[in-house]
Design a protein around this motif. Sequence first.
Motif, PDB file in Angstrom:
ATOM      1  N   GLU A   1      30.117  56.275  23.236  1.00 33.98           N
ATOM      2  CA  GLU A   1      31.273  55.439  22.938  1.00 33.98           C
ATOM      3  C   GLU A   1      32.309  55.563  24.058  1.00 33.98           C
ATOM      4  OE1 GLU A   1      33.252  56.412  19.277  1.00 33.98           O
ATOM      5  OE2 GLU A   1      33.750  54.306  18.975  1.00 33.98           O
ATOM      6  N   VAL A   2      32.857  54.427  24.447  1.00 30.64           N
ATOM      7  CA  VAL A   2      33.824  54.348  25.539  1.00 30.64           C
ATOM      8  C   VAL A   2      34.989  53.476  25.085  1.00 30.64           C
ATOM      9  CG1 VAL A   2      34.177  53.569  27.926  1.00 30.64           C
ATOM     10  CG2 VAL A   2      31.985  54.563  27.254  1.00 30.64           C
ATOM     11  N   GLU A   3      36.214  53.856  25.468  1.00 29.27           N
ATOM     12  CA  GLU A   3      37.381  53.034  25.179  1.00 29.27           C
ATOM     13  C   GLU A   3      37.804  52.329  26.463  1.00 29.27           C
ATOM     14  OE1 GLU A   3      41.052  54.196  22.748  1.00 29.27           O
ATOM     15  OE2 GLU A   3      41.725  54.298  24.836  1.00 29.27           O
ATOM     16  N   VAL A   4      37.990  51.023  26.369  1.00 29.25           N
ATOM     17  CA  VAL A   4      38.458  50.219  27.493  1.00 29.25           C
ATOM     18  C   VAL A   4      39.836  49.698  27.116  1.00 29.25           C
ATOM     19  CG1 VAL A   4      38.018  48.212  28.952  1.00 29.25           C
ATOM     20  CG2 VAL A   4      36.093  49.554  28.067  1.00 29.25           C
ATOM     21  N   ALA A   5      40.849  50.074  27.889  1.00 27.23           N
ATOM     22  CA  ALA A   5      42.215  49.606  27.629  1.00 27.23           C
ATOM     23  C   ALA A   5      42.574  48.552  28.673  1.00 27.23           C
ATOM     24  CB  ALA A   5      43.194  50.767  27.683  1.00 27.23           C
ATOM     25  N   LEU A   6      42.986  47.387  28.198  1.00 27.50           N
ATOM     26  CA  LEU A   6      43.432  46.294  29.067  1.00 27.50           C
ATOM     27  C   LEU A   6      44.931  46.144  28.923  1.00 27.50           C
ATOM     28  CD1 LEU A   6      40.746  43.571  28.235  1.00 27.50           C
ATOM     29  CD2 LEU A   6      40.656  45.344  29.976  1.00 27.50           C
TER      30      LEU A   6
END
Length: 125
Positions: free
Chosen positions: A65-70
Amino acid sequence: MAAEARMLDTVRLFTQGEDVFERDTGTTVPGPVTVLYEGHARVKPVSQSTGEETQAGEREIVLREVEVALPWATALPADTRVLPGARVEVLTSEDPRMAGLVLWVTSSQFSAQATAWRITAEDRS
Protein backbone atom coordinates in the motif's frame (compact mmCIF):
# COMPACT_ATOMS: atom_id res chain seq x y z
CA MET A 1 1.60 25.29 2.34
CA ALA A 2 3.67 22.73 4.30
CA ALA A 3 2.07 19.68 2.63
CA GLU A 4 2.94 20.93 -0.86
CA ALA A 5 6.51 21.80 0.16
CA ARG A 6 7.10 18.06 0.73
CA MET A 7 5.81 17.07 -2.72
CA LEU A 8 9.17 16.34 -4.32
CA ASP A 9 8.06 13.60 -6.72
CA THR A 10 6.52 14.10 -10.16
CA VAL A 11 3.66 11.79 -11.15
CA ARG A 12 1.13 11.18 -13.89
CA LEU A 13 -2.39 10.13 -12.82
CA PHE A 14 -4.19 8.42 -15.69
CA THR A 15 -6.87 5.99 -16.76
CA GLN A 16 -6.63 3.54 -19.61
CA GLY A 17 -9.50 2.30 -21.76
CA GLU A 18 -10.21 -1.34 -22.46
CA ASP A 19 -7.68 -3.25 -24.57
CA VAL A 20 -8.88 -4.17 -28.06
CA PHE A 21 -8.13 -7.48 -29.80
CA GLU A 22 -7.35 -7.06 -33.50
CA ARG A 23 -8.34 -10.22 -35.34
CA ASP A 24 -6.40 -9.33 -38.49
CA THR A 25 -3.05 -9.20 -36.69
CA GLY A 26 -3.86 -11.47 -33.75
CA THR A 27 -2.58 -8.88 -31.29
CA THR A 28 -4.08 -6.97 -28.41
CA VAL A 29 -3.79 -3.20 -28.61
CA PRO A 30 -3.80 -1.20 -25.36
CA GLY A 31 -6.79 1.08 -24.90
CA PRO A 32 -6.50 4.87 -25.05
CA VAL A 33 -4.83 6.68 -22.13
CA THR A 34 -6.51 9.71 -20.51
CA VAL A 35 -4.16 11.83 -18.37
CA LEU A 36 -6.03 13.32 -15.39
CA TYR A 37 -3.09 15.05 -13.71
CA GLU A 38 0.63 15.44 -14.21
CA GLY A 39 2.76 17.32 -11.72
CA HIS A 40 4.15 17.40 -8.20
CA ALA A 41 3.16 14.81 -5.60
CA ARG A 42 4.40 13.00 -2.53
CA VAL A 43 4.61 9.23 -2.88
CA LYS A 44 5.25 7.29 0.31
CA PRO A 45 4.71 3.73 1.48
CA VAL A 46 2.12 3.23 4.20
CA SER A 47 4.26 2.30 7.20
CA GLN A 48 2.05 -0.47 8.56
CA SER A 49 1.72 -2.12 5.14
CA THR A 50 3.84 -5.28 5.12
CA GLY A 51 2.71 -6.47 1.72
CA GLU A 52 0.26 -9.19 0.78
CA GLU A 53 1.42 -12.08 -1.38
CA THR A 54 -0.99 -13.11 -4.11
CA GLN A 55 -1.05 -14.86 -7.50
CA ALA A 56 -1.24 -12.89 -10.74
CA GLY A 57 -1.39 -15.17 -13.72
CA GLU A 58 1.35 -17.72 -13.10
CA ARG A 59 3.58 -15.53 -10.96
CA GLU A 60 3.50 -14.52 -7.35
CA ILE A 61 3.42 -10.80 -6.56
CA VAL A 62 3.43 -8.71 -3.39
CA LEU A 63 0.86 -5.92 -2.98
CA ARG A 64 2.20 -2.94 -1.01
CA GLU A 65 0.00 0.00 0.00
CA VAL A 66 1.24 3.46 -0.99
CA GLU A 67 -0.16 6.93 -0.30
CA VAL A 68 0.01 9.49 -3.10
CA ALA A 69 -0.61 13.09 -2.03
CA LEU A 70 -1.45 15.64 -4.73
CA PRO A 71 -1.80 19.40 -4.27
CA TRP A 72 -5.16 20.26 -2.69
CA ALA A 73 -6.08 22.53 -5.61
CA THR A 74 -5.61 19.79 -8.23
CA ALA A 75 -8.34 20.16 -10.84
CA LEU A 76 -9.58 17.19 -12.85
CA PRO A 77 -11.26 17.26 -16.26
CA ALA A 78 -15.01 17.94 -16.03
CA ASP A 79 -17.20 15.03 -14.91
CA THR A 80 -14.16 12.97 -13.88
CA ARG A 81 -13.62 11.08 -10.62
CA VAL A 82 -10.60 9.04 -9.64
CA LEU A 83 -11.87 5.49 -9.23
CA PRO A 84 -10.15 2.23 -8.36
CA GLY A 85 -8.26 0.99 -11.40
CA ALA A 86 -6.82 4.38 -12.33
CA ARG A 87 -3.02 4.41 -12.25
CA VAL A 88 -0.26 6.65 -10.96
CA GLU A 89 3.12 6.55 -12.71
CA VAL A 90 6.08 8.02 -10.84
CA LEU A 91 7.96 10.10 -13.42
CA THR A 92 10.72 11.52 -11.20
CA SER A 93 11.72 11.13 -7.59
CA GLU A 94 14.64 11.92 -5.32
CA ASP A 95 14.76 8.12 -4.89
CA PRO A 96 15.80 7.02 -8.41
CA ARG A 97 14.44 3.50 -7.76
CA MET A 98 10.90 4.92 -7.81
CA ALA A 99 11.09 6.43 -11.31
CA GLY A 100 8.93 4.36 -13.65
CA LEU A 101 6.96 2.76 -10.82
CA VAL A 102 3.28 2.27 -11.73
CA LEU A 103 0.78 2.20 -8.87
CA TRP A 104 -2.86 1.06 -9.04
CA VAL A 105 -5.42 3.31 -7.34
CA THR A 106 -7.54 1.52 -4.73
CA SER A 107 -9.32 4.54 -3.20
CA SER A 108 -9.40 8.31 -3.05
CA GLN A 109 -10.02 10.32 0.11
CA PHE A 110 -12.22 13.41 0.26
CA SER A 111 -12.32 15.99 3.05
CA ALA A 112 -12.98 19.71 3.26
CA GLN A 113 -10.34 19.96 6.02
CA ALA A 114 -7.44 18.20 4.27
CA THR A 115 -4.13 19.85 3.41
CA ALA A 116 -3.55 17.61 0.38
CA TRP A 117 -5.60 15.27 -1.78
CA ARG A 118 -4.65 11.74 -0.74
CA ILE A 119 -5.00 8.71 -2.98
CA THR A 120 -4.38 5.18 -1.77
CA ALA A 121 -2.70 2.93 -4.32
CA GLU A 122 -0.98 -0.46 -4.59
CA ASP A 123 2.48 -1.32 -5.80
CA ARG A 124 1.84 -4.64 -7.53
CA SER A 125 5.43 -5.76 -8.00
